[in-house]
Enzyme design. Structure first.
Site, PDB file in Angstrom:
ATOM      1  N   ASP A 187      16.245  57.852  -5.598  1.00 59.75           N
ATOM      2  CA  ASP A 187      15.096  56.796  -5.778  1.00 59.75           C
ATOM      3  C   ASP A 187      14.494  56.924  -7.414  1.00 59.75           C
ATOM      4  O   ASP A 187      13.936  58.002  -7.846  1.00 59.75           O
ATOM      5  CB  ASP A 187      13.508  57.850  -5.323  1.00 59.75           C
ATOM      6  N   HIS A 203      14.835  53.444  -4.392  1.00 54.64           N
ATOM      7  CA  HIS A 203      13.842  53.493  -3.617  1.00 54.64           C
ATOM      8  C   HIS A 203      13.538  52.420  -2.933  1.00 54.64           C
ATOM      9  O   HIS A 203      13.442  51.308  -3.340  1.00 54.64           O
ATOM     10  CB  HIS A 203      12.201  52.650  -4.658  1.00 54.64           C
ATOM     11  N   SER A 220       6.252  53.505  -0.232  1.00 55.75           N
ATOM     12  CA  SER A 220       6.142  53.487  -1.656  1.00 55.75           C
ATOM     13  C   SER A 220       4.272  53.590  -2.055  1.00 55.75           C
ATOM     14  O   SER A 220       3.907  54.162  -1.307  1.00 55.75           O
ATOM     15  CB  SER A 220       6.450  52.413  -2.291  1.00 55.75           C
TER      16      SER A 220
END
Length: 231
Positions: free
Chosen positions: A159, A191, A111
């Protein structure tokens, strides 16, 4: 400022490889260290360290490199550029401390951590031999690429934070610029990092031969004896 960190693995002998892990916004180095344990198991001679972001973010002990809530007022690229010198310093300090060269350094991000590791390759192309970017993106697509760093993009199909299309665009841009990149889109994954994406990362580090070695062979050269690979 010295960044918080968590040493996942420190081999008794001098390390031959260096893995530096960078977490998502609001996470912390100890939590990201659980991901690092997978790399430690496969690479027992590696120094594996999880690095914390420089500022508090979210509930304690959460950390971050930049405030994602501020992105409405300040561009992502500007936020990243402001903290990039500190990020680069974090990598260089651990390389110096471990004695491991950039070619044998892998930067692992998830991320926001992936945003930082990818953006670092734009600023300093030879910073690390490998980058593994889970569920990340570039702040802005690169204008040039180098085969000195092999980049592995691993992204969930579903995601909800950074769409998979961003990873596809990054791979296409790097390929068009002559860079060294692999792309894996993991079916039905949001995600997150799961067993499938971790297996992809480990397999790439073990079995994907960096493009620079092929180019050295074609030019009648060979990797120096002091270069340690992840194979």
């Amino acid at each position: 400022m010295k960044l918080n960190h968590f040493v996942v693995q420190s081999p008794s002998a001098p390390p031959t490889q260096l893995f530096l892990l960078y977490h998502a916004a609001g996470d912390n180095p100890v939590s990201m260290g659980q991901i690092g344990s997978w790399f430690a198991e496969v690479f027992p001679q590696a120094l594996v360290v999880s690095i914390g972001g420089p500022e508090a973010g979210g509930p304690a002990p959460g950390r971050q490199w930049y405030s994602e809530s501020a992105l409405q007022d300040v561009s992502l690229q500007q936020q990243v550029d402001e903290v990039m010198p500190q990020f680069l310093q974090s990598v260089q300090e651990w390389q110096q401390l471990s004695g491991v060269q950039p070619e044998a350094t892998a930067l692992i991000g998830f991320s926001q951590g992936s945003v930082m590791v990818l953006e670092s390759s734009k600023v300093q192309p030879a910073l690390a031999g490998r980058i593994v970017a889970f569920s990340g993106r570039y702040a802005s697509l690169p204008e040039q690429a180098s085969v000195k760093t092999t980049i592995h993009l691993i992204h969930g199909e579903n995601d909800e934070v950074y769409q998979a299309e961003l990873a596809q665009q990054a791979a296409e841009r790097l390929t068009s610029l002559g860079g060294d990149v692999t792309l894996d889109i993991v079916e039905d994954l949001p995600h997150a990092i799961d067993q499938r994406s971790m297996n992809l990362a480990l397999d790439h580090l073990r079995y994907t031969v960096p493009r620079r070695y092929f180019e050295e062979a074609l030019s009648s050269g060979k990797p120096g004896d002091d270069v340690v690979t992840f194979m």
